[in-house]
Design an enzyme around this catalytic site. Sequence first.
Site, PDB file in Angstrom:
ATOM      1  N   HIS B 413      26.149  37.951  35.800  1.00  0.00           N
ATOM      2  CA  HIS B 413      27.485  38.134  36.380  1.00  0.00           C
ATOM      3  C   HIS B 413      27.863  39.609  36.347  1.00  0.00           C
ATOM      4  CE1 HIS B 413      32.079  37.674  36.360  1.00  0.00           C
ATOM      5  NE2 HIS B 413      31.647  37.378  37.569  1.00  0.00           N
ATOM      6  N   GLU B 415      31.015  41.480  37.539  1.00  0.00           N
ATOM      7  CA  GLU B 415      32.363  41.664  38.091  1.00  0.00           C
ATOM      8  C   GLU B 415      32.611  43.166  38.168  1.00  0.00           C
ATOM      9  OE1 GLU B 415      34.936  39.751  39.374  1.00  0.00           O
ATOM     10  OE2 GLU B 415      35.684  41.775  39.752  1.00  0.00           O
ATOM     11  N   HIS B 483      31.287  37.230  45.193  1.00  0.00           N
ATOM     12  CA  HIS B 483      32.672  36.755  45.183  1.00  0.00           C
ATOM     13  C   HIS B 483      33.612  37.868  45.633  1.00  0.00           C
ATOM     14  CE1 HIS B 483      32.689  32.669  43.124  1.00  0.00           C
ATOM     15  NE2 HIS B 483      31.464  32.917  43.521  1.00  0.00           N
ATOM     16  N   GLU B 484      34.624  37.483  46.375  1.00  0.00           N
ATOM     17  CA  GLU B 484      35.613  38.405  46.972  1.00  0.00           C
ATOM     18  C   GLU B 484      35.009  39.458  47.906  1.00  0.00           C
ATOM     19  OE1 GLU B 484      35.511  38.445  43.393  1.00  0.00           O
ATOM     20  OE2 GLU B 484      36.787  36.695  43.204  1.00  0.00           O
ATOM     21  N   GLU B 502      31.875  33.787  48.017  1.00  0.00           N
ATOM     22  CA  GLU B 502      33.115  33.058  47.845  1.00  0.00           C
ATOM     23  C   GLU B 502      33.919  33.349  49.113  1.00  0.00           C
ATOM     24  OE1 GLU B 502      36.316  32.406  44.317  1.00  0.00           O
ATOM     25  OE2 GLU B 502      36.030  34.449  45.011  1.00  0.00           O
ATOM     26  N   GLU B 508      38.700  26.988  42.199  1.00  0.00           N
ATOM     27  CA  GLU B 508      39.379  27.619  41.063  1.00  0.00           C
ATOM     28  C   GLU B 508      40.890  27.671  41.244  1.00  0.00           C
ATOM     29  OE1 GLU B 508      37.454  31.415  41.104  1.00  0.00           O
ATOM     30  OE2 GLU B 508      38.822  32.259  42.582  1.00  0.00           O
TER      31      GLU B 508
END
Lengths: 712, 712
Positions: B413, B415, B483-484, B502, B508
């Site tokens: 992951h 982020e 994601h995003e 995503e 979520e």
Amino acid sequence: MKKIYTFLMCLAILHAAKAQDNKLIKASMNKVRLEFMLDAEGKPVYSVYYGEKPVIKPSALGFTLANDSAFDKHFELTGSEQTSVDETWKPVWGEVSSIRNHYQQVTIHLKQKDSPNRLMNIVFRVFEYGVGFRYEFPKQPNLKYFVVSNELTGFNMAGDHKTFWIPGDYDTNEYPYTTSKISEIDNRQLVASSTDIAVRVAPDAYAVQTPLMMKTADGLYINIHEAGLVNFPAMQLHVDRSNYQLTASLVPAPTGNKAYVHAPFKSPWRTIIVTDNAADILTSKLILNLNDPSKIENTSWIKPMKFVGVWWEMQTGKGTWNYSNDADSLDAKGQLIPNGTHSANTANVKKYIDFAAANGIQGVLVEGWNVGWEDWFGNWKENVFSFVTPYPDFDVKELTQYAGSKGVHIIMHNETSGSATDYERQMDTAYRFMNKYGYTSVKTGYVGKIIPRGEHHDGQWMVQHYVRVAQKAADYHVMLDAHEPVRPTGLQRTYPNWMASEAGRGNEYNAFSTGSKPEHETIMPFTRLMGGPMDYTPGIFRIKGYSNVPDRQVHTTLAKQLALYITIYSPLQMAADLPENYEKHMDAFQFIKDVAVDWDDTKILEAEPGDYITIARKAKGTSDWFIGAVTDENNRDESLSLNFLDKGKKYVAIIYADADNADWKENPEAYQIKKYLVDANTKLNLKLAKGGGAAVSIKPATSEDKGLKLYK
Amino acid sequence: MKKIYTFLMCLAILHAAKAQDNKLIKASMNKVRLEFMLDAEGKPVYSVYYGEKPVIKPSALGFTLANDSAFDKHFELTGSEQTSVDETWKPVWGEVSSIRNHYQQVTIHLKQKDSPNRLMNIVFRVFEYGVGFRYEFPKQPNLKYFVVSNELTGFNMAGDHKTFWIPGDYDTNEYPYTTSKISEIDNRQLVASSTDIAVRVAPDAYAVQTPLMMKTADGLYINIHEAGLVNFPAMQLHVDRSNYQLTASLVPAPTGNKAYVHAPFKSPWRTIIVTDNAADILTSKLILNLNDPSKIENTSWIKPMKFVGVWWEMQTGKGTWNYSNDADSLDAKGQLIPNGTHSANTANVKKYIDFAAANGIQGVLVEGWNVGWEDWFGNWKENVFSFVTPYPDFDVKELTQYAGSKGVHIIMHNETSGSATDYERQMDTAYRFMNKYGYTSVKTGYVGKIIPRGEHHDGQWMVQHYVRVAQKAADYHVMLDAHEPVRPTGLQRTYPNWMASEAGRGNEYNAFSTGSKPEHETIMPFTRLMGGPMDYTPGIFRIKGYSNVPDRQVHTTLAKQLALYITIYSPLQMAADLPENYEKHMDAFQFIKDVAVDWDDTKILEAEPGDYITIARKAKGTSDWFIGAVTDENNRDESLSLNFLDKGKKYVAIIYADADNADWKENPEAYQIKKYLVDANTKLNLKLAKGGGAAVSIKPATSEDKGLKLYK
């Protein structure tokens, strides 16, 4: 910066406790006096005096914050402390081997009277010749992340001073200097006409860059700049021409905001150097002293040096950076078709290596060695260069070996075209390549509009980029010479591998533009050089007559070019002309061979901004002295006392002077070289031609020199 | 994408030469017809018909350029060509094993009538169910680098259609969908109230995102999006509510300009899918077909998989991403003081690995493993995370070994907090770390305002960033789940390691906001999913009653969560709930164990946007089928023909259905599981509760299944 021998006197006199809001807080050293108070609205205000003369009349302090509209006033004083420091430290390299850092410090603790009761400290350091101050945002519950929308710091001048200024441009410091009164500052015409500067963004007609040099009618010399610029945008000055008020103007981010800050945070220092003597401006180490000590532990690999380079031949049109005339000029196999003018080819580079080796020059800069130059400029293009891919005619392996066998280092060149994002992507790879091929230093470049788009050369993000580059270079034991970065603020103390920057109008403008006036080099040390060394690229011997730029002329005499090795300090100092031009004047080139790039001592013998500068420096670890003297468009006779020489000792002085009939415009290459015995009693007379200069090397006499005439 | 067996019919019918400016150029396939002409002003105009029904009324084409104010008109037609293509290709993974790409292509060659006579081509491809077109800027002497200030492309709709829209926000696609007429579109209230979305920048009240799904009063289904978005900003649509006209609105750079372009250049494709049947919208491979084939040669390492993750427990407040409660919470040694709630600790991760291994789940995502989470969000901070530094309680070496010994992969992951510049600096290091520790896939995240400051998630610079990440990941044989990012446009064909994104409102939101309506999952496949797979994180079994978010409830039944594995396609499919919640319903979890993530065939059995979707898919390389059916807030009885099964063959169907008394709001976890023999003649009746769904697995019967009842 290791093995500093320091004696530190630290007397903490705490005035904390009793908070009296309108209390006048003072601190002084010799003639310099600082005063601070909160005004009736709770706004912080300071002033600076030199003796009884006001230098900075009561002026604003602080910031406006995007997320706190009330941060500019309603402060209360919660305490203050005074400390006195007197220490000495040794730079890794520099103009002197040892630097005294002697100041009186006042720390002012402010707090918003109203909720959210945010805190800001202002720390003043008062030196013998000036004041530095900065803002500290201590760790606090109600101000963690914040956005600076404007800095309020004012510098209210006491009169309509004479100033030496360049436009407050977000992207360049490469303008020529204008000398005018404060009330006459208006940059519009200069900005509009400076079409030879790649990127110009100067939205405020009344903004100027720092270091801003001023002279008052009553004989004060004042220099305003900043020190230790990291993680903040560069400070420019907006000029209120009617009231002679200067106000900090920070270079904006693409959002229009100025800085994104995370407390605890300390701003860069705002510096005011003030003397009654121009020479002391140049002697001042105030800016260096305000910078943090070296972050690099082992500095043994950092070595000042002189270098020649495959560069001036491109500036004068003899050769090209690019290998092909067009990125689309491809042969049947899809390979670039060579244009036959590519300078960075193996054979040509070897000539420079040979010349360097034969003359004790340690470095050879090679520009145009890597692919990308066919289409590199002016299109705000993100992916331009590879920093590890040589052109087919540049044999990196062979050249590394060849240079190594001759004891010479090739200097890497990484022009980014302003695409900092792409350089950051490639940096590790580029520096590993340098390590692999034995490159110990790199010249970077930022010619073009910055990417990230909307950022500026002098904004916060780019300021951090340059620091990242210096840090990354240090990780790889690479010395850095940054072209087109923000102008320096003494960070060479903190990152001593960041040897030099351009960040100003260098000698190259004499090749690709109408040039710089002869006075230019008498202003630069008072302005651009105040922050740190400049890679000015001196040493042009062939002043005019380049067939590809027939209308261009370096605004200098040959002798003045020699003087620049002393008057414009850099630990990376280029001998910028072509080997073949030097070979015609090897007697004069002897000075460049001899001159040092690292010094034990420096004496400013004479100086007046815009008119003349004469400096003597003692080469590190030797008894040799070197003198450089430059003048503006006027000729000048100087009589210099050599009383800095060891008493009773004889020296040999070689004087490289303008010929009697020399003149920067009409007869620039005429020089004369004379050799004498001199001693501490000698009064040396130097005759500088219009736009001319003189250089002198002084070495202890040996038995061989007995026959020499004593200078009279 | 290797070993494609292709049969290509390519008939080039050249209409070049004769340029008749007002000539109507047509191309059609089945019911879809495209018309193109230059209008009286020399502006390019197109229209699209489905049979006799107008889909796009005459609408503008082209751009305004910052450096050519006259680029929008005065074109002349210099030629056109038509080509017909019919080929078949095999995706590396997907909903079907083989894709037919059948279209009629028209290339329009335009030239400015006046100097500088710039060239632009428009290439239309007409498919059975829609049209794609793009702009090509050929290599030309007078247009090399240019700046797009606006795109003019219009989509003039023939009526006030029903639309399924989210606001045209520069930074997010995570809004819930609104169903309204075109004339009613106004995003202000939704943007203002969507405080659970991290970053919202939607300056145009009348702008919507694509894919935009529409339904006309006369029964057409129209979907507008784009394909192959690289090196260009995302296209949003500005809505003229009075005239039902949609206009391309490109997400701007910090400068306000839209795109920085270097010719030759091909824009992304603008896509219009049109059918008279909602199911065919979902079947359409128009967007994938318009994307370039794989740029990755060796794709053998790309493997679809299911995964569980240390994630839902943070979403529901059982644990935290951060190891300490505050970045300043330090012990005497300067180490972070643990908060005791950090989920990504070695022991807890092992539990997930054990659960995955016991149930044939290949991956375990672990979020919160790396330092930085104490202060990661909301401050536009550039340096947030290290991507190679685990928290002290996460033993990366031990866990790699443990997972490996159980045949499970930990999913990395990364982020970024929106700090793309910092991620680019760290990317190589991060991916080397993944290779070293055997991570084969990475989930990236961009929660926060983008750095470079002023850039947006969906602007040109970030669009290129996501592609760079996919390319870099491919270099290291790492699969990507972003994601995003910008919403997908079929680039999974070109970068098949970019498995999922995503880029939409995932499950979520049911944990950290008021959630999404039951209809949400009946709209997503018609909108967000049109561009590519979504990591929606289905499989929540514990629908409500989380002690730390007691007021939250997933707007679903448990059976519907199973159906989502079919109706929301992703080759990386999460089983998002906690192992302990699955362990209470292992009979239902059997479906998640069984369900495939890569398919040979897909049948859309029923579909109506906003109401219901039922899909059957055949697992790759098997004879197994899986059906998923979802409904909106209304209950629904379905009768499905299983005529896609092999004739004469018996299968075992396990039906995971809502219990008779199930209801998404009152009784969401009630389900029933039944097992029958079925065959191609079976009519399967499914009863979907309000907000419910059903899932069915169908496998060839074996001798052991002889006792089973035949479904009636």
